[in-house]
Design an enzyme around this catalytic site. Sequence first.
Site, PDB file in Angstrom:
ATOM      1  N   GLY A 202       5.471  -2.750   0.678  1.00  0.00           N
ATOM      2  CA  GLY A 202       4.732  -3.720  -0.145  1.00  0.00           C
ATOM      3  C   GLY A 202       4.810  -3.334  -1.615  1.00  0.00           C
ATOM      4  O   GLY A 202       5.054  -4.178  -2.489  1.00  0.00           O
ATOM      5  N   HIS A 203       4.640  -2.028  -1.899  1.00  0.00           N
ATOM      6  CA  HIS A 203       4.771  -1.559  -3.280  1.00  0.00           C
ATOM      7  C   HIS A 203       6.212  -1.721  -3.765  1.00  0.00           C
ATOM      8  O   HIS A 203       6.451  -2.051  -4.927  1.00  0.00           O
ATOM      9  CB  HIS A 203       4.397  -0.074  -3.380  1.00  0.00           C
ATOM     10  CG  HIS A 203       2.965   0.224  -3.062  1.00  0.00           C
ATOM     11  ND1 HIS A 203       2.589   0.931  -1.957  1.00  0.00           N
ATOM     12  CD2 HIS A 203       1.823  -0.085  -3.722  1.00  0.00           C
ATOM     13  CE1 HIS A 203       1.271   1.065  -1.943  1.00  0.00           C
ATOM     14  NE2 HIS A 203       0.780   0.447  -2.990  1.00  0.00           N
TER      15      HIS A 203
ATOM     16  N   LYS B  11      -1.939  -9.541  -1.056  1.00  0.00           N
ATOM     17  CA  LYS B  11      -2.792  -9.037   0.030  1.00  0.00           C
ATOM     18  C   LYS B  11      -4.211  -8.785  -0.455  1.00  0.00           C
ATOM     19  O   LYS B  11      -5.168  -9.073   0.228  1.00  0.00           O
ATOM     20  CB  LYS B  11      -2.226  -7.751   0.642  1.00  0.00           C
ATOM     21  CG  LYS B  11      -3.063  -7.275   1.816  1.00  0.00           C
ATOM     22  CD  LYS B  11      -2.542  -6.018   2.435  1.00  0.00           C
ATOM     23  CE  LYS B  11      -2.961  -4.789   1.703  1.00  0.00           C
ATOM     24  NZ  LYS B  11      -4.387  -4.423   1.870  1.00  0.00           N
ATOM     25  N   ASP B  12      -4.315  -8.246  -1.675  1.00  0.00           N
ATOM     26  CA  ASP B  12      -5.641  -7.967  -2.242  1.00  0.00           C
ATOM     27  C   ASP B  12      -6.046  -9.174  -3.093  1.00  0.00           C
ATOM     28  O   ASP B  12      -6.112  -9.090  -4.332  1.00  0.00           O
ATOM     29  CB  ASP B  12      -5.597  -6.681  -3.067  1.00  0.00           C
ATOM     30  CG  ASP B  12      -5.171  -5.491  -2.219  1.00  0.00           C
ATOM     31  OD1 ASP B  12      -5.744  -5.313  -1.129  1.00  0.00           O
ATOM     32  OD2 ASP B  12      -4.247  -4.770  -2.613  1.00  0.00           O
TER      33      ASP B  12
HETATM   34  O1  PAF Z   1      -4.601  -2.075  -5.392  1.00  0.00           O
HETATM   35  C1  PAF Z   1      -4.697  -0.874  -5.707  1.00  0.00           C
HETATM   36  O2  PAF Z   1      -3.921  -0.025  -5.266  1.00  0.00           O
HETATM   37  C2  PAF Z   1      -5.794  -0.434  -6.660  1.00  0.00           C
HETATM   38  O3  PAF Z   1      -6.959  -1.153  -6.454  1.00  0.00           O
HETATM   39  C3  PAF Z   1      -5.363  -0.484  -8.142  1.00  0.00           C
HETATM   40  C4  PAF Z   1      -5.055  -1.896  -8.597  1.00  0.00           C
HETATM   41  C5  PAF Z   1      -4.148   0.407  -8.365  1.00  0.00           C
HETATM   42  C6  PAF Z   1      -6.495   0.054  -9.031  1.00  0.00           C
HETATM   43  O4  PAF Z   1      -6.828   1.366  -8.703  1.00  0.00           O
END
Ligand code: PAF
Length: 289
Positions: free
Chosen positions: A44-45, A157-158
Amino acid sequence: VARFNPTVTTEKIEHISPLRERLDSLRGKSVIGLVPTMGALHAGHVKLIDTARQECDCVVVSVFVNPLQFDRQEDLSRYPRTLEADMTICRDRGVDVVFAPAAAEMYPTPPACSVDVGRLGDQLCGKYRPGHFRGVATVVLKLFQIVQPNRAYFGEKDAQQLTIVKRMGSDFNLPISIVEVATVREADGLALSSRNRHLSGPERQSAAALYRALREAQRQIANGERDVSTIITAAMAEIPRTDTVRLEYLELVDPGEMEPVPSIRGPVRAVGALWVGATRLIDNVLCAP
Ligand code: PAF
């Protein structure tokens, strides 16, 4: 995974001033992209990074497990920390800079100021994780100030986090384009998350139920169902009734405001949080009538 851009040398920077020096020479001439992460990078990243790599001249990935956004000490201490593996992924994807500060670099003194995200942070996940979105918005604003990117990349997702970051950008006139990147899923639909690595074999089997429930809501809406409680009941029937699985919430919300809708009159987002053993998973799907 094939190397994306083997010609780029990935630099690890742990402090704010050398990072600023590195980026200051590029400002105005190059597009700087920021991918904020808490590390434990997964596919995902990689999708966020690859999207940034395609759109920006210089890609910065931040790796920082932000204590401010954890409501439970136990969750913070067991959050996976895998910086060397993260560096390898970043090298393979042609990331220019990995910014990996220690907590003392980000918070040399306990912060007196933080971002108040109002009611957007009190509902859904915010209801169960008090202060979480205040902590997210505060660290994201700090990262925006430190890196001063032109573009910043966040996962769908978030969805609540994404809505809050977009809203913070417009409310504070931040000159940063917030780019939304689609969720990456396993074959059975489970959304990729750094927390998935905590799931045992049987828990991993149960975890896909959240996506099945959200898809059922999506199917009901596509088939013409308009009654919210009927849709939610049908979706919840997908969640197994076992001791290890507990649904925290499942709601149909307005995609812009993230407020629960009383009836289906346009597109909605089906959002949910599911505990599987000691692991909390979240997911969402967009539903079009
Ligand atoms: O989604 C995440 O991994 C975290 O909430 C973020 C945006 C890096 C902030 O710490």
